[in-house]
Motif scaffolding. Sequence first.
Motif, PDB file in Angstrom:
ATOM      1  N   GLY A   1       0.796  -1.214   0.000  1.00  0.00           N
ATOM      2  CA  GLY A   1       0.000   0.000   0.000  1.00  0.00           C
ATOM      3  C   GLY A   1       0.828   1.263   0.000  1.00  0.00           C
ATOM      4  N   THR A   2       1.787   1.363   0.906  1.00  0.00           N
ATOM      5  CA  THR A   2       2.618   2.557   0.998  1.00  0.00           C
ATOM      6  C   THR A   2       3.468   2.735  -0.250  1.00  0.00           C
ATOM      7  OG1 THR A   2       2.734   2.309   3.406  1.00  0.00           O
ATOM      8  CG2 THR A   2       4.387   3.711   2.361  1.00  0.00           C
ATOM      9  N   PHE A   3       4.080   1.639  -0.705  1.00  0.00           N
ATOM     10  CA  PHE A   3       4.896   1.720  -1.928  1.00  0.00           C
ATOM     11  C   PHE A   3       4.034   2.127  -3.112  1.00  0.00           C
ATOM     12  CE2 PHE A   3       6.593  -0.128  -5.808  1.00  0.00           C
ATOM     13  CZ  PHE A   3       7.898   0.350  -5.798  1.00  0.00           C
ATOM     14  N   ALA A   4       2.807   1.604  -3.163  1.00  0.00           N
ATOM     15  CA  ALA A   4       1.919   1.936  -4.268  1.00  0.00           C
ATOM     16  C   ALA A   4       1.579   3.425  -4.282  1.00  0.00           C
ATOM     17  CB  ALA A   4       0.631   1.115  -4.163  1.00  0.00           C
ATOM     18  N   LEU A   5       1.332   4.008  -3.107  1.00  0.00           N
ATOM     19  CA  LEU A   5       1.025   5.435  -3.043  1.00  0.00           C
ATOM     20  C   LEU A   5       2.224   6.277  -3.462  1.00  0.00           C
ATOM     21  CD1 LEU A   5      -1.057   5.688   0.265  1.00  0.00           C
ATOM     22  CD2 LEU A   5      -1.887   5.829  -2.087  1.00  0.00           C
ATOM     23  N   VAL A   6       3.410   5.902  -2.998  1.00  0.00           N
ATOM     24  CA  VAL A   6       4.616   6.637  -3.389  1.00  0.00           C
ATOM     25  C   VAL A   6       4.846   6.524  -4.896  1.00  0.00           C
ATOM     26  CG1 VAL A   6       7.129   6.752  -3.133  1.00  0.00           C
ATOM     27  CG2 VAL A   6       5.684   6.385  -1.129  1.00  0.00           C
ATOM     28  N   ALA A   7       4.677   5.299  -5.429  1.00  0.00           N
ATOM     29  CA  ALA A   7       4.850   5.098  -6.877  1.00  0.00           C
ATOM     30  C   ALA A   7       3.843   5.922  -7.662  1.00  0.00           C
ATOM     31  CB  ALA A   7       4.707   3.615  -7.216  1.00  0.00           C
ATOM     32  N   LEU A   8       2.593   5.978  -7.173  1.00  0.00           N
ATOM     33  CA  LEU A   8       1.568   6.771  -7.847  1.00  0.00           C
ATOM     34  C   LEU A   8       1.924   8.248  -7.834  1.00  0.00           C
ATOM     35  CD1 LEU A   8      -1.179   7.130  -9.199  1.00  0.00           C
ATOM     36  CD2 LEU A   8      -2.218   7.160  -6.918  1.00  0.00           C
ATOM     37  N   MET A   9       2.448   8.735  -6.713  1.00  0.00           N
ATOM     38  CA  MET A   9       2.820  10.145  -6.633  1.00  0.00           C
ATOM     39  C   MET A   9       3.962  10.473  -7.600  1.00  0.00           C
ATOM     40  SD  MET A   9       2.392  11.373  -2.662  1.00  0.00           S
ATOM     41  CE  MET A   9       3.272  10.035  -1.885  1.00  0.00           C
ATOM     42  N   VAL A  10       4.968   9.618  -7.647  1.00  0.00           N
ATOM     43  CA  VAL A  10       6.078   9.850  -8.578  1.00  0.00           C
ATOM     44  C   VAL A  10       5.589   9.815 -10.015  1.00  0.00           C
ATOM     45  CG1 VAL A  10       8.267   8.919  -9.423  1.00  0.00           C
ATOM     46  CG2 VAL A  10       7.794   8.938  -6.968  1.00  0.00           C
ATOM     47  N   PHE A  11       4.767   8.804 -10.313  1.00  0.00           N
ATOM     48  CA  PHE A  11       4.239   8.649 -11.666  1.00  0.00           C
ATOM     49  C   PHE A  11       3.392   9.859 -12.062  1.00  0.00           C
ATOM     50  CE2 PHE A  11       0.623   7.240 -14.269  1.00  0.00           C
ATOM     51  CZ  PHE A  11       1.285   6.766 -15.376  1.00  0.00           C
ATOM     52  N   SER A  12       2.476  10.277 -11.173  1.00  0.00           N
ATOM     53  CA  SER A  12       1.591  11.407 -11.479  1.00  0.00           C
ATOM     54  C   SER A  12       2.375  12.700 -11.632  1.00  0.00           C
ATOM     55  CB  SER A  12       0.546  11.564 -10.372  1.00  0.00           C
ATOM     56  OG  SER A  12      -0.242  10.402 -10.242  1.00  0.00           O
ATOM     57  N   ALA A  13       3.399  12.895 -10.796  1.00  0.00           N
ATOM     58  CA  ALA A  13       4.217  14.105 -10.881  1.00  0.00           C
ATOM     59  C   ALA A  13       4.943  14.194 -12.214  1.00  0.00           C
ATOM     60  CB  ALA A  13       5.218  14.139  -9.730  1.00  0.00           C
ATOM     61  N   VAL A  14       5.480  13.071 -12.669  1.00  0.00           N
ATOM     62  CA  VAL A  14       6.183  13.052 -13.959  1.00  0.00           C
ATOM     63  C   VAL A  14       5.202  13.209 -15.113  1.00  0.00           C
ATOM     64  CG1 VAL A  14       7.606  11.657 -15.512  1.00  0.00           C
ATOM     65  CG2 VAL A  14       8.084  11.672 -13.055  1.00  0.00           C
ATOM     66  N   LEU A  15       4.070  12.498 -15.045  1.00  0.00           N
ATOM     67  CA  LEU A  15       3.066  12.589 -16.113  1.00  0.00           C
ATOM     68  C   LEU A  15       2.531  14.007 -16.246  1.00  0.00           C
ATOM     69  CD1 LEU A  15       1.412  10.989 -18.206  1.00  0.00           C
ATOM     70  CD2 LEU A  15      -0.282  10.569 -16.407  1.00  0.00           C
ATOM     71  N   ASN A  16       2.444  14.717 -15.125  1.00  0.00           N
ATOM     72  CA  ASN A  16       1.928  16.081 -15.141  1.00  0.00           C
ATOM     73  C   ASN A  16       2.820  17.026 -15.933  1.00  0.00           C
ATOM     74  OD1 ASN A  16       0.031  18.073 -14.320  1.00  0.00           O
ATOM     75  ND2 ASN A  16       1.451  18.773 -12.757  1.00  0.00           N
ATOM     76  N   LEU A  17       4.085  16.666 -16.125  1.00  0.00           N
ATOM     77  CA  LEU A  17       4.980  17.504 -16.923  1.00  0.00           C
ATOM     78  C   LEU A  17       4.641  17.475 -18.398  1.00  0.00           C
ATOM     79  CD1 LEU A  17       8.399  16.533 -15.269  1.00  0.00           C
ATOM     80  CD2 LEU A  17       6.956  18.523 -14.758  1.00  0.00           C
ATOM     81  N   PHE A  18       3.853  16.470 -18.810  1.00  0.00           N
ATOM     82  CA  PHE A  18       3.549  16.298 -20.229  1.00  0.00           C
ATOM     83  C   PHE A  18       2.061  16.444 -20.553  1.00  0.00           C
ATOM     84  CE2 PHE A  18       7.227  13.700 -19.061  1.00  0.00           C
ATOM     85  CZ  PHE A  18       8.184  14.213 -19.927  1.00  0.00           C
ATOM     86  N   ILE A  19       1.190  16.140 -19.596  1.00  0.00           N
ATOM     87  CA  ILE A  19      -0.256  16.247 -19.814  1.00  0.00           C
ATOM     88  C   ILE A  19      -0.809  17.124 -18.712  1.00  0.00           C
ATOM     89  CG2 ILE A  19      -2.428  14.997 -20.073  1.00  0.00           C
ATOM     90  CD1 ILE A  19      -0.835  12.541 -20.847  1.00  0.00           C
ATOM     91  N   GLY A  20      -1.373  18.286 -19.075  1.00  0.00           N
ATOM     92  CA  GLY A  20      -1.696  19.292 -18.085  1.00  0.00           C
ATOM     93  C   GLY A  20      -2.972  19.122 -17.301  1.00  0.00           C
TER      94      GLY A  20
END
Length: 493
Positions: A372-391
């Motif tokens: 659970g904790t790893f999944a939330l951290v992974a989601l945050m990293v993924f979303s932060a990076v994706l946000n650089l390309f899709i607004g």
Amino acid sequence: MSHFLQNVERVANRLPHPMALFVYLCVIVFGVSALGQLQNWQAQHPTTGDWLTVKSLASEQGLIFIFSSMVKNFMGFAPVGPVVIMALAFSLAERSGLLPALIAKLTLNTPASLLAIAVAFLGVMSSIAVDSGYVVLLPLCAAVFLAAGRHPLAGLALGFACVSGGFSANLLVGPVDAMLSGISSEALSLVTEQPVSILANYYFMVVSVFLVVLVCVSVNRFWVEPYLLKTSPISQLSFVSADTQTASHFGKWFYGTLICIVAAWLVLTLPSDAILRNEQGGLLKGPFMASLVVMIALSVAVLATVYGLENRRFANWQTWVETLEQGIKDIAPYLVLMFVVAQFIAWFKWSELGIVLAIHLAGVLQDFAISGTFALVALMVFSAVLNLFIGSASAKWGLLAPVVIPAFYILGVEAPAVQGAYRVADSSTNIITPLMPYFPLVLAYGLKYEKHLSVGRLLTIMLPYAVALFLIWGSLLVLWYGFDWPLGPSDSK
């Protein structure tokens, strides 16, 4: 830190001019879409089950779309209309003397030690008015700092960090909560009938308001403002000092007009059957939110006009009209850039590249979610990076939620925690992507004070805020989840 930021700025300044950047991106989308169609790139929509295939902009249909929709893409581009309307209103406010007078009173009545906190708090709370903070508050932040003898770009950066970086946090339930919880409920219905309440993240977001303000004010005080004072002293900036002495009289006509405007707002919104309420009697979804920017602009324009007439700034109709024309001239570079930005976003959407890319990246996140904790951290990293390309926050969540919410639910992570993690990460990196529609507007505001302000320099100024918000705000969410505290009144965790 100053040495590090200077190195970052040297690298970031190698980025092309925003106009060139988006022209290159249009060319890339054009070519990649052709390759995608040739290679039959596909992705299955997680909700409908439909197979989505990349479409080529180089095809007959693609070329027809490019030429036939070019004007519509620009005229219908969401950030353009509000910026133009607000530019007209605030041109009147500035050149009538109303804005300089209000700024002078604000800086005189606000202790210097509290000025940054006041700016930061207003920035975070502005999300209740959706995107109005970008066009209403940010120019005020720079002007207020300048009037107080502080670096105007520090005020602009602090306001931008709180308006955009702290977009998800608020003391009030607003449109962001309604939008994301609705998408989350639809995604959760794939595995259970339990809906996600609009209050699902309320407790966490209330605490986040004070955290975001503290983080942004601290970053501004200890890193950003010293760096700006070292690299571009106020004495070297280019700006016109606000003339607050020539016209600073608030007469009876001004106060009478202000009372009438406040009364009109109350009549239009307060009664249960008010004109601007929706059929259910609410304000969040309906005419009020759709009319908010226009109502603010009209209120400012009327007050500025009355103030200008009382203080003889507007001698005749010609002076008044010339003031409006100057407002359009001030944002002309922004409008030119938005024409290209609008084409890029429309092409990216039509080609299906954005949705296919997001679905595949979401699938990668699902595959690597372990605990659970790893999944939330992974989601945050993924979303932060994706946000650089899709607004768009709602567009990304609409694609991610149907995949990550059911997957995390199976892992034992409730939907409110998943939604909260997404909100933290998505907000944190808003301020360091040139692809965010309002980033060029912030650049235009900054150019008023620093003529050679570049994309790289603005990214460098905003980078400390983004890193601090992501690390500290994200850590708070992980800590909150680890202690099993409820994120909101409807959260069962």
